[in-house]
Design an enzyme around this catalytic site. Sequence first.
Site, PDB file in Angstrom:
ATOM      1  N   LYS A  13       0.822  -1.218   0.000  1.00 53.55           N
ATOM      2  CA  LYS A  13       0.000   0.000   0.000  1.00 53.55           C
ATOM      3  C   LYS A  13       0.856   1.269   0.000  1.00 53.55           C
ATOM      4  O   LYS A  13       0.604   2.200  -0.753  1.00 53.55           O
ATOM      5  CB  LYS A  13      -0.880  -0.052   1.256  1.00 53.55           C
ATOM      6  CG  LYS A  13      -2.079   0.833   1.248  1.00 53.55           C
ATOM      7  CD  LYS A  13      -3.118   0.328   2.275  1.00 53.55           C
ATOM      8  CE  LYS A  13      -2.533   0.075   3.647  1.00 53.55           C
ATOM      9  NZ  LYS A  13      -2.505   1.267   4.497  1.00 53.55           N
ATOM     10  N   ARG A  89     -10.106   2.756   9.694  1.00 56.14           N
ATOM     11  CA  ARG A  89      -9.665   1.414  10.100  1.00 56.14           C
ATOM     12  C   ARG A  89     -10.827   0.540  10.558  1.00 56.14           C
ATOM     13  O   ARG A  89     -10.676  -0.672  10.690  1.00 56.14           O
ATOM     14  CB  ARG A  89      -8.641   1.504  11.242  1.00 56.14           C
ATOM     15  CG  ARG A  89      -7.273   1.964  10.793  1.00 56.14           C
ATOM     16  CD  ARG A  89      -6.276   1.906  11.947  1.00 56.14           C
ATOM     17  NE  ARG A  89      -5.001   2.488  11.582  1.00 56.14           N
ATOM     18  CZ  ARG A  89      -4.040   1.869  10.919  1.00 56.14           C
ATOM     19  NH1 ARG A  89      -4.227   0.630  10.517  1.00 56.14           N
ATOM     20  NH2 ARG A  89      -2.908   2.476  10.645  1.00 56.14           N
ATOM     21  N   ARG A 128      11.253 -12.620   7.987  1.00 56.56           N
ATOM     22  CA  ARG A 128      12.435 -11.817   8.323  1.00 56.56           C
ATOM     23  C   ARG A 128      13.214 -12.453   9.479  1.00 56.56           C
ATOM     24  O   ARG A 128      12.649 -12.801  10.511  1.00 56.56           O
ATOM     25  CB  ARG A 128      12.031 -10.394   8.695  1.00 56.56           C
ATOM     26  CG  ARG A 128      13.247  -9.517   8.975  1.00 56.56           C
ATOM     27  CD  ARG A 128      12.944  -8.060   8.905  1.00 56.56           C
ATOM     28  NE  ARG A 128      11.898  -7.639   9.826  1.00 56.56           N
ATOM     29  CZ  ARG A 128      11.565  -6.370  10.033  1.00 56.56           C
ATOM     30  NH1 ARG A 128      12.182  -5.414   9.362  1.00 56.56           N
ATOM     31  NH2 ARG A 128      10.614  -6.050  10.874  1.00 56.56           N
ATOM     32  N   ARG A 156      12.298 -11.179  15.545  1.00 55.99           N
ATOM     33  CA  ARG A 156      11.620 -10.292  16.489  1.00 55.99           C
ATOM     34  C   ARG A 156      10.212 -10.838  16.722  1.00 55.99           C
ATOM     35  O   ARG A 156       9.636 -11.473  15.841  1.00 55.99           O
ATOM     36  CB  ARG A 156      11.521  -8.876  15.915  1.00 55.99           C
ATOM     37  CG  ARG A 156      12.851  -8.179  15.744  1.00 55.99           C
ATOM     38  CD  ARG A 156      12.689  -6.754  15.286  1.00 55.99           C
ATOM     39  NE  ARG A 156      11.453  -6.559  14.516  1.00 55.99           N
ATOM     40  CZ  ARG A 156      11.072  -5.406  14.011  1.00 55.99           C
ATOM     41  NH1 ARG A 156      11.811  -4.342  14.183  1.00 55.99           N
ATOM     42  NH2 ARG A 156       9.956  -5.293  13.310  1.00 55.99           N
ATOM     43  N   ARG A 167      -2.214 -10.320  13.496  1.00 56.11           N
ATOM     44  CA  ARG A 167      -2.333  -8.963  12.948  1.00 56.11           C
ATOM     45  C   ARG A 167      -3.150  -8.972  11.649  1.00 56.11           C
ATOM     46  O   ARG A 167      -4.007  -8.123  11.439  1.00 56.11           O
ATOM     47  CB  ARG A 167      -0.935  -8.385  12.708  1.00 56.11           C
ATOM     48  CG  ARG A 167      -0.921  -6.878  12.530  1.00 56.11           C
ATOM     49  CD  ARG A 167       0.454  -6.295  12.776  1.00 56.11           C
ATOM     50  NE  ARG A 167       1.318  -6.354  11.618  1.00 56.11           N
ATOM     51  CZ  ARG A 167       2.492  -6.962  11.572  1.00 56.11           C
ATOM     52  NH1 ARG A 167       2.961  -7.583  12.638  1.00 56.11           N
ATOM     53  NH2 ARG A 167       3.228  -6.959  10.488  1.00 56.11           N
TER      54      ARG A 167
END
Length: 212
Positions: A13, A89, A128, A156, A167
């Site tokens: 985005k 949102r 990652r 992480r 998420r």
Amino acid sequence: MNLLIMGLPGAGKGTQAAKIVEQFHVAHISTGDMFRAAMANQTEMGVLAKSYIDKGELVPDEVTNGIVKERLSQDDIKETGFLLDGYPRTIEQAHALDKTLAELGIELEGIINIEVNPDSLLERLSGRIIHRVTGETFHKVFNPPVDYKEEDYYQREDDKPETVKRRLDVNIAQGEPIIAHYRAKGLVHDIEGNQDINDVFSDIEKVLTNLK
């Protein structure tokens, strides 16, 4: 042109928003930029937002909606139009935006909805890894280290698959009613996001050229 851009985290985005702004010269309005500007300029809503943030509390919808209204009331919007990025949102914020636009006499002309399969995004966002000694960042699939040994790397918390999936699930649950709301108004343009960045923009460009 007055536009929204929507898409799940990792759908590209931000990249496409920058290209739209460059090509069509609309004002890029991102949630973060709006908050920072409102707080720096000490607007009524900016001062309110800062009071919540300083206490470590979530900024309530009415303040967020107020900051959006302040920004959309500024003169440059009348001249250039806007690309709203990161808002609304929730469906409640979408209804508040409709009300704000009606009050300001602004018509929303299109929603660019970048679609990418959530499983692809999960792979993209949770791949990652970081080298424990050098701090170098790699990606398990798209940029793997030559000498990969699992014990030499860590992830992480934000990048772990279960965190990323949560998420994405939250974003899907919040985003679907918003898309449905605007689809009913005939405003949504679905863009296939699982292709080369330039091809994605080419598809967006065709849509926006027809809107002009």
